[in-house]
Design an enzyme around this catalytic site. Structure first.
Site, mmCIF file in Angstrom:
data_model
loop_
_atom_site.group_PDB
_atom_site.id
_atom_site.type_symbol
_atom_site.label_atom_id
_atom_site.label_comp_id
_atom_site.label_asym_id
_atom_site.label_seq_id
_atom_site.Cartn_x
_atom_site.Cartn_y
_atom_site.Cartn_z
ATOM 1 N N GLU A 262 0.840 -1.209 0.000
ATOM 2 C CA GLU A 262 0.000 0.000 0.000
ATOM 3 C C GLU A 262 0.871 1.254 0.000
ATOM 4 O OE1 GLU A 262 -1.872 -0.610 3.731
ATOM 5 O OE2 GLU A 262 -3.040 -2.327 3.079
ATOM 6 N N PRO A 263 1.638 1.482 -1.043
ATOM 7 C CA PRO A 263 2.508 2.655 -1.048
ATOM 8 C C PRO A 263 1.721 3.946 -1.279
ATOM 9 C CG PRO A 263 2.640 1.534 -3.153
ATOM 10 C CD PRO A 263 1.731 0.704 -2.301
ATOM 11 N N CYS A 331 -0.776 33.888 10.428
ATOM 12 C CA CYS A 331 -0.565 34.454 11.741
ATOM 13 C C CYS A 331 -0.300 33.362 12.765
ATOM 14 C CB CYS A 331 -1.783 35.287 12.124
ATOM 15 S SG CYS A 331 -1.277 36.813 12.874
ATOM 16 N N GLU A 332 0.870 32.762 12.652
ATOM 17 C CA GLU A 332 1.367 31.689 13.519
ATOM 18 C C GLU A 332 2.823 31.552 13.120
ATOM 19 O OE1 GLU A 332 0.361 28.889 15.483
ATOM 20 O OE2 GLU A 332 -1.684 29.586 15.778
ATOM 21 N N TYR A 359 0.884 14.108 0.998
ATOM 22 C CA TYR A 359 0.494 14.788 2.239
ATOM 23 C C TYR A 359 0.767 16.292 2.156
ATOM 24 C CZ TYR A 359 0.736 9.864 3.365
ATOM 25 O OH TYR A 359 0.567 8.501 3.324
HETATM 26 C C1 LIG Z 1 -0.942 5.923 5.275
HETATM 27 C C2 LIG Z 1 -1.041 4.496 4.999
HETATM 28 C C3 LIG Z 1 -0.265 3.920 3.979
HETATM 29 C C4 LIG Z 1 0.723 4.703 3.150
HETATM 30 O O1 LIG Z 1 1.841 5.115 3.854
HETATM 31 P P1 LIG Z 1 3.043 5.811 3.067
HETATM 32 O O2 LIG Z 1 4.054 6.101 4.116
HETATM 33 O O3 LIG Z 1 2.507 7.046 2.448
HETATM 34 O O4 LIG Z 1 3.525 4.843 2.057
HETATM 35 C C5 LIG Z 1 -0.437 2.572 3.720
HETATM 36 N N1 LIG Z 1 -1.309 1.820 4.427
HETATM 37 C C6 LIG Z 1 -2.058 2.341 5.421
HETATM 38 C C7 LIG Z 1 -3.008 1.480 6.144
HETATM 39 C C8 LIG Z 1 -1.941 3.683 5.743
HETATM 40 O O5 LIG Z 1 -2.680 4.193 6.727
#
Ligand SMILES: *Cc1c(COP(=O)(O)O)cnc(C)c1O
Length: 404
Positions: A262-263, A331-332, A359
């Site tokens: 899950e990248p 303003c921070e 992000y």
């Molecule tokens: C955020 C997240 C990712 C991705 O993380 P990266 O650091 O952006 O690769 C993968 N799996 C799950 C469950 C996440 O919450």
């Protein structure tokens, strides 16, 4: 950054104004190809973690390359469907969400990973053996760039602690659950191959307790370089280590397991550029401030995670270097970079923040009643606006005026 890309970024700023997020489709494709090459010896699937950047054009692009989509909210799941991804290519990895959302994800046909015993029980009561399910585990491994982005350690809220595995097995037996996947995601910016293998070993030990198991899901968290001298996760090395580990486990159990990834950051971080313009140069006794027309309302990572983002002065790329502290206009206290050597900066210059794809826009807000930036995709050498800048109407449309 090559000269051609520089000219495209300058053109994007001229055409669409600043602050502006620009994404290069070619880089996203290159990153995806690196994954394909590195994992070629595995039975694998890639689900892009869409929370890094959810613009539907980005989702469509990544899906067209062959990846599925990983979601962390029901709306992300709906966004993936909206972008044309079929439910069988969507994964919903939950984290503290309500059971209603899990039910909805099942109704929509996505793969689901569950991260609490209480939701697993509710799942059992409602779906029994009728819907395969994955378990998100917490392997008690400290991993990731810093504690804020570390999710697998023994005080983390994420996943079912692995020491509670007997309770998972009990619930599975009680409801005749088909547990087909074991999942971990131990953090972001994990550089070392050994950490991934350590997590894998935790899951491998549990295999005998899950007769329906088909998938080992290793989550995301691959590191990409932010600083010039930094290195990312060595993906080829990781691929080789995984091939070896899976060959052993497949032989031991006489079964062919799939591995899922899950990248998020890996896919989009380096593809993104955040363009700002210099409003003011403020010389003080100790520091020269460069004040840009943005702030942590648009790119929060430096303030939130102490993240480093490279900066390119697109207006004077070859000027003599000076030290600057680059700050925002809200303003921070709002520092993007401290004591950073940049080619001489003047008011009106165009600065590009690097690694802004992941992000970046996604964590932006309307703090200080500022507009969220527009987003542009560079696709086959063409600039495409993929999100309009906010307007005055966007700031007030949900508000209800009650004082006469
Ligand atoms: C955020 C997240 C990712 C991705 O993380 P990266 O650091 O952006 O690769 C993968 N799996 C799950 C469950 C996440 O919450």
């Amino acid at each position: 950054m090559n000269e051609y890309l520089k000219s495209q970024l300058v053109q994007a700023a001229q055409e669409f104004g600043t602050p502006l997020y620009v994404y290069n489709a070619r880089t996203i494709e290159e990153q995806y190809n690196k994954l394909k090459e590195s994992f070629a010896g595995l039975r694998y699937r890639i689900f892009y973690a869409s929370k890094a950047l959810t613009n539907i054009s980005i989702l469509r692009l990544i899906h067209s390359l062959g990846a599925g989509i990983d979601c962390s909210s029901i709306n992300e799941l709906k966004m993936a469907l909206h972008a044309g991804c079929s439910p069988s290519n969507i994964l919903y990895t939950s984290n503290g969400i309500s059971f209603d959302e899990i039910s909805e994800a099942v109704a929509l046909g996505a793969h689901v990973n569950i991260d609490s015993l209480s939701n697993l029980k509710k799942f059992g009561e409602k779906f029994k053996s009728n819907y395969p399910v994955g378990i998100r585990l917490r392997p008690n491994i400290l991993a990731g760039g810093n504690l804020k982005i570390s999710t697998g350690h023994d005080k983390s809220k994420f996943g079912i602690p692995v020491e509670q595995i007997n309770e998972v097995v009990q619930i599975a037996k009680m409801y005749d659950l088909q547990i087909t996947c074991l999942h971990i995601h131990t953090g972001s910016e994990i550089k070392d191959v050994e950490i991934f293998i350590k997590g894998l070993q935790v899951l491998f030990e549990l295999i005998p307790q899950f007769p329906n198991l088909q998938v080992i899901d290793l989550g995301g968290g691959f590191k990409v370089p932010y600083k010039p001298e930094e290195e990312g996760t060595p993906m080829h090395e990781l691929g080789k280590a995984l091939v070896k580990a899976f060959q052993e486990v497949d032989t031991t159990y006489g079964k062919q397991f799939e591995v899922w990834f899950e990248p998020g950051k890996f896919m989009v971080s380096e593809a993104g550029y955040f363009l700002t313009e210099v409003n003011v140069i403020k010389e003080t006794k100790h520091v020269t401030f460069v004040g840009v027309n943005s702030g942590f309302n648009h790119l929060i990572r430096p303030m939130f995670y102490d993240a480093y983002h490279g900066i390119v002065n697109l207006s004077n790329p070859n000027g003599d270097p000076h030290k600057y502290t680059v700050v925002g206009n809200i303003c921070e206290t709002d520092t993007f970079a401290t004591d950073r050597a940049l080619p001489e900066v003047k008011e009106g210059d165009l600065l590009a923040f690097l690694n802004a794809g992941a992000y970046g826009f996604e964590m932006s807000s309307n703090f200080n009643s500022r507009y969220k930036p527009a987003e542009v995709l560079i696709l086959k050498d063409q600039l495409h606006l993929i999100r309009k800048r906010d307007t005055w109407e966007d700031l007030i449309k949900q508000q209800i005026q009650v004082i006469e």
